[in-house]
Design a protein around this motif. Structure first.
Motif, PDB file in Angstrom:
ATOM      1  N   ASN A  17      12.835 -44.714  -6.865  1.00  0.00           N
ATOM      2  CA  ASN A  17      13.628 -45.179  -7.997  1.00  0.00           C
ATOM      3  C   ASN A  17      15.022 -45.641  -7.589  1.00  0.00           C
ATOM      4  O   ASN A  17      15.635 -46.454  -8.287  1.00  0.00           O
ATOM      5  CB  ASN A  17      13.740 -44.071  -9.047  1.00  0.00           C
ATOM      6  CG  ASN A  17      12.419 -43.783  -9.734  1.00  0.00           C
ATOM      7  OD1 ASN A  17      11.677 -44.703 -10.057  1.00  0.00           O
ATOM      8  ND2 ASN A  17      12.095 -42.514  -9.934  1.00  0.00           N
ATOM      9  N   LEU A  18      15.535 -45.162  -6.467  1.00  0.00           N
ATOM     10  CA  LEU A  18      16.874 -45.556  -6.040  1.00  0.00           C
ATOM     11  C   LEU A  18      16.908 -47.026  -5.612  1.00  0.00           C
ATOM     12  O   LEU A  18      17.801 -47.775  -6.004  1.00  0.00           O
ATOM     13  CB  LEU A  18      17.350 -44.657  -4.899  1.00  0.00           C
ATOM     14  CG  LEU A  18      18.793 -44.844  -4.445  1.00  0.00           C
ATOM     15  CD1 LEU A  18      19.763 -44.576  -5.594  1.00  0.00           C
ATOM     16  CD2 LEU A  18      19.122 -43.949  -3.256  1.00  0.00           C
ATOM     17  N   THR A  19      15.931 -47.453  -4.816  1.00  0.00           N
ATOM     18  CA  THR A  19      15.893 -48.843  -4.342  1.00  0.00           C
ATOM     19  C   THR A  19      15.060 -49.750  -5.239  1.00  0.00           C
ATOM     20  O   THR A  19      15.246 -50.968  -5.246  1.00  0.00           O
ATOM     21  CB  THR A  19      15.310 -48.917  -2.923  1.00  0.00           C
ATOM     22  OG1 THR A  19      13.944 -48.453  -2.955  1.00  0.00           O
ATOM     23  CG2 THR A  19      16.113 -48.064  -1.963  1.00  0.00           C
TER      24      THR A  19
ATOM     25  N   ARG B 241      11.863 -39.385  -1.053  1.00  0.00           N
ATOM     26  CA  ARG B 241      12.922 -39.198  -0.071  1.00  0.00           C
ATOM     27  C   ARG B 241      13.438 -37.767  -0.138  1.00  0.00           C
ATOM     28  O   ARG B 241      13.376 -37.120  -1.192  1.00  0.00           O
ATOM     29  CB  ARG B 241      14.052 -40.205  -0.287  1.00  0.00           C
ATOM     30  CG  ARG B 241      14.733 -40.150  -1.619  1.00  0.00           C
ATOM     31  CD  ARG B 241      15.973 -41.058  -1.662  1.00  0.00           C
ATOM     32  NE  ARG B 241      15.650 -42.463  -1.528  1.00  0.00           N
ATOM     33  CZ  ARG B 241      16.404 -43.338  -0.860  1.00  0.00           C
ATOM     34  NH1 ARG B 241      17.509 -42.926  -0.269  1.00  0.00           N
ATOM     35  NH2 ARG B 241      16.068 -44.603  -0.790  1.00  0.00           N
ATOM     36  N   THR B 242      13.921 -37.274   0.986  1.00  0.00           N
ATOM     37  CA  THR B 242      14.455 -35.915   1.015  1.00  0.00           C
ATOM     38  C   THR B 242      15.826 -35.888   0.348  1.00  0.00           C
ATOM     39  O   THR B 242      16.475 -36.906   0.161  1.00  0.00           O
ATOM     40  CB  THR B 242      14.598 -35.411   2.465  1.00  0.00           C
ATOM     41  OG1 THR B 242      15.439 -36.311   3.199  1.00  0.00           O
ATOM     42  CG2 THR B 242      13.241 -35.321   3.139  1.00  0.00           C
TER      43      THR B 242
ATOM     44  N   TRP C 245      18.743 -50.661 -17.100  1.00  0.00           N
ATOM     45  CA  TRP C 245      17.902 -49.460 -17.117  1.00  0.00           C
ATOM     46  C   TRP C 245      18.365 -48.422 -16.078  1.00  0.00           C
ATOM     47  O   TRP C 245      17.562 -47.690 -15.498  1.00  0.00           O
ATOM     48  CB  TRP C 245      16.438 -49.826 -16.902  1.00  0.00           C
ATOM     49  CG  TRP C 245      16.166 -50.563 -15.611  1.00  0.00           C
ATOM     50  CD1 TRP C 245      15.688 -50.021 -14.440  1.00  0.00           C
ATOM     51  CD2 TRP C 245      16.336 -51.955 -15.347  1.00  0.00           C
ATOM     52  NE1 TRP C 245      15.567 -50.986 -13.471  1.00  0.00           N
ATOM     53  CE2 TRP C 245      15.956 -52.188 -14.002  1.00  0.00           C
ATOM     54  CE3 TRP C 245      16.781 -53.039 -16.120  1.00  0.00           C
ATOM     55  CZ2 TRP C 245      16.003 -53.459 -13.415  1.00  0.00           C
ATOM     56  CZ3 TRP C 245      16.833 -54.295 -15.524  1.00  0.00           C
ATOM     57  CH2 TRP C 245      16.444 -54.492 -14.202  1.00  0.00           C
ATOM     58  N   GLU C 246      19.678 -48.317 -15.821  1.00  0.00           N
ATOM     59  CA  GLU C 246      20.273 -47.379 -14.864  1.00  0.00           C
ATOM     60  C   GLU C 246      19.819 -47.685 -13.436  1.00  0.00           C
ATOM     61  O   GLU C 246      19.360 -46.810 -12.699  1.00  0.00           O
ATOM     62  CB  GLU C 246      19.967 -45.917 -15.232  1.00  0.00           C
ATOM     63  CG  GLU C 246      20.543 -45.482 -16.568  1.00  0.00           C
ATOM     64  CD  GLU C 246      20.359 -44.009 -16.858  1.00  0.00           C
ATOM     65  OE1 GLU C 246      20.627 -43.169 -15.973  1.00  0.00           O
ATOM     66  OE2 GLU C 246      19.928 -43.689 -17.991  1.00  0.00           O
ATOM     67  N   TYR C 247      19.986 -48.931 -13.037  1.00  0.00           N
ATOM     68  CA  TYR C 247      19.577 -49.407 -11.713  1.00  0.00           C
ATOM     69  C   TYR C 247      20.737 -50.159 -11.096  1.00  0.00           C
ATOM     70  O   TYR C 247      21.325 -51.041 -11.738  1.00  0.00           O
ATOM     71  CB  TYR C 247      18.353 -50.311 -11.859  1.00  0.00           C
ATOM     72  CG  TYR C 247      17.821 -50.893 -10.568  1.00  0.00           C
ATOM     73  CD1 TYR C 247      17.333 -50.070  -9.551  1.00  0.00           C
ATOM     74  CD2 TYR C 247      17.772 -52.273 -10.377  1.00  0.00           C
ATOM     75  CE1 TYR C 247      16.819 -50.609  -8.373  1.00  0.00           C
ATOM     76  CE2 TYR C 247      17.252 -52.814  -9.207  1.00  0.00           C
ATOM     77  CZ  TYR C 247      16.782 -51.977  -8.213  1.00  0.00           C
ATOM     78  OH  TYR C 247      16.287 -52.515  -7.045  1.00  0.00           O
ATOM     79  N   LEU C 248      21.079 -49.814  -9.858  1.00  0.00           N
ATOM     80  CA  LEU C 248      22.226 -50.419  -9.202  1.00  0.00           C
ATOM     81  C   LEU C 248      21.893 -50.790  -7.764  1.00  0.00           C
ATOM     82  O   LEU C 248      21.412 -49.947  -6.998  1.00  0.00           O
ATOM     83  CB  LEU C 248      23.413 -49.452  -9.206  1.00  0.00           C
ATOM     84  CG  LEU C 248      24.702 -49.931  -8.542  1.00  0.00           C
ATOM     85  CD1 LEU C 248      25.320 -51.094  -9.317  1.00  0.00           C
ATOM     86  CD2 LEU C 248      25.709 -48.785  -8.417  1.00  0.00           C
TER      87      LEU C 248
ATOM     88  N   GLY D 136       8.505 -51.556  -6.941  1.00  0.00           N
ATOM     89  CA  GLY D 136       8.055 -50.307  -7.534  1.00  0.00           C
ATOM     90  C   GLY D 136       7.535 -50.403  -8.941  1.00  0.00           C
ATOM     91  O   GLY D 136       6.642 -49.634  -9.330  1.00  0.00           O
ATOM     92  N   TYR D 137       8.049 -51.348  -9.768  1.00  0.00           N
ATOM     93  CA  TYR D 137       7.615 -51.367 -11.163  1.00  0.00           C
ATOM     94  C   TYR D 137       6.153 -51.757 -11.321  1.00  0.00           C
ATOM     95  O   TYR D 137       5.557 -51.529 -12.372  1.00  0.00           O
ATOM     96  CB  TYR D 137       8.525 -52.240 -12.038  1.00  0.00           C
ATOM     97  CG  TYR D 137       8.691 -53.682 -11.647  1.00  0.00           C
ATOM     98  CD1 TYR D 137       7.699 -54.620 -11.880  1.00  0.00           C
ATOM     99  CD2 TYR D 137       9.881 -54.123 -11.079  1.00  0.00           C
ATOM    100  CE1 TYR D 137       7.868 -55.952 -11.545  1.00  0.00           C
ATOM    101  CE2 TYR D 137      10.069 -55.460 -10.749  1.00  0.00           C
ATOM    102  CZ  TYR D 137       9.063 -56.374 -10.983  1.00  0.00           C
ATOM    103  OH  TYR D 137       9.241 -57.694 -10.651  1.00  0.00           O
ATOM    104  N   LEU D 138       5.537 -52.342 -10.296  1.00  0.00           N
ATOM    105  CA  LEU D 138       4.100 -52.604 -10.361  1.00  0.00           C
ATOM    106  C   LEU D 138       3.290 -51.313 -10.275  1.00  0.00           C
ATOM    107  O   LEU D 138       2.123 -51.278 -10.672  1.00  0.00           O
ATOM    108  CB  LEU D 138       3.685 -53.538  -9.217  1.00  0.00           C
ATOM    109  CG  LEU D 138       4.230 -54.961  -9.239  1.00  0.00           C
ATOM    110  CD1 LEU D 138       3.801 -55.707  -7.971  1.00  0.00           C
ATOM    111  CD2 LEU D 138       3.771 -55.715 -10.481  1.00  0.00           C
TER     112      LEU D 138
END
Length: 354
Positions: free
Chosen positions: A126-128, A254-255, A183-186, A98-100
């Motif tokens: 952003n979740l994955t 995502r929903t 950066w708040e990523y898990l 995603g960061y690309l």
């Protein structure tokens, strides 16, 4: 105590460790942040996939080139122009990291034949940390099926292929240890592989049947934790994508409620607490007066142990829009700070196409 498999491999990977040592002078925050530029040498190996899976894999990996607005917030950290890889998973659909694609104004793909194909950002999850590109013309490439990333044996043999590579590189899946980015990523169970390769941004990770099981995200300092200092790569498991994929393709997101976000980049301190390294402008943390150099001590009155503890407890409090209290130390003075979490997507410029 050393992991027995790691101990057996240690001697054969000394050269890889030396390559890592040459880049180890960067700060901890730099090591944890998404890096678009390769930093170590790809280890080419002789093992190959069977002929039919190999053919499918070789034609499925494309180059991803994106450009964001010079004033976009992510242009300052990731660069305005970014390049990596993606994998064809549908007639007009490419999966990448995603960061690309964050805040991208334009996206082009280049296939193995050198064709340049215009695309649009369909989703950034952003979740994955995964991203989807929809092409504006037919790809005319065979889609790679998604494998089962949950059932992969550890240790086990896998293959990776990135842009402009003519042969897959054999890797060993060696751990599924939790990864918490500053950066708040898990990620609770990422795919950690060795030896470290340099063409990892958005590259495909494939099983012996040529099925896609992961997407390349990061170069990591230690694939085992603190036991054995070996570098490797982190791949995002494709099973994390399967449930939200129909919604991401249809609507671009995502929903359900969004994951809470505060806008804090932090790292664990040996003395306890989390050091604030960066605060995103106009984020909930910035609006609450949290600043670089502060220390996060507690969430809802309970001491913060490390980044995974922080992120799990933050998410357990509720989705974006939930109210919470952080105990923050600034210049030897502690205070209680109330925040209202938000959806990280609201702080980013919407990519062209979504």
């Amino acid at each position: 105590m050393r992991h027995p498999f790691a101990t057996a491999l240690l001697a054969s990977l000394l050269s890889c460790s030396l390559a890592w040592a040459q880049t180890a002078g960067q700060s901890d925050s730099a090591k944890d942040s998404p890096q678009v530029t390769p930093q170590v040498t790809t280890q080419e190996v002789s093992q190959a996939l069977p002929p039919e899976p190999l053919r499918r894999v070789l034609q499925s990996v494309v180059t991803v080139q994106s450009r964001s607005d010079a004033q976009a917030s992510t242009s300052r950290t990731l660069g305005q122009r970014r390049e990596g890889s993606g994998v064809v998973i549908g007639p007009d659909l490419v999966l990448t990291i995603g960061y690309l694609l964050l805040e991208a104004e334009s996206v082009d793909l280049i296939d193995h034949q050198g064709r340049r194909i215009p695309g649009q950002v369909r989703a950034v999850d952003n979740l994955t940390g995964l991203g989807l590109i929809r092409t504006l013309i037919s790809l005319r490439l065979d889609a790679v099926p998604l494998g089962d990333s949950d059932s992969l044996p550890t240790p086990g043999k896998l293959w990776t292929l990135g842009q402009n590579e003519t042969a897959p590189t054999a890797l060993e899946l060696v751990s599924r240890k939790v990864f918490a980015g500053s950066w708040e990523y898990l990620l609770e169970a990422p795919l950690m592989t060795i030896p470290a390769v340099n063409n990892w941004s958005g590259s495909g990770l494939f099983d012996a049947q040529g099925q896609l099981v992961g997407i390349g995200s990061l170069l990591v300092q230690d694939v085992y934790g603190d036991q054995v200092p070996l570098p490797g790569n982190l791949f995002v498991p494709v099973n994390l994508l399967k449930d939200p994929l129909p919604d991401l393709v249809r609507t671009g997101r995502r929903t359900g409620p969004a994951t809470p976000w505060l806008g804090i980049t932090s790292q664990r301190l040996p003395s306890g607490g989390l050091a604030v390294l960066r605060v995103s402008p106009d984020s909930p943390a910035a609006q609450a007066g949290i600043a670089v150099g502060d220390t996060l001590l507690a969430l809802q009155g309970q001491t913060l142990q490390d980044l995974p503890d922080f992120y799990r407890r933050l998410r357990a409090l509720g989705p974006a829009g939930s109210r919470l209290t952080l105990t923050v130390r600034s210049k030897d003075q502690s205070r209680e700070v109330e925040l209202l979490s938000t959806d990280r997507a609201t702080a980013l410029k919407r990519p062209s196409g979504i």
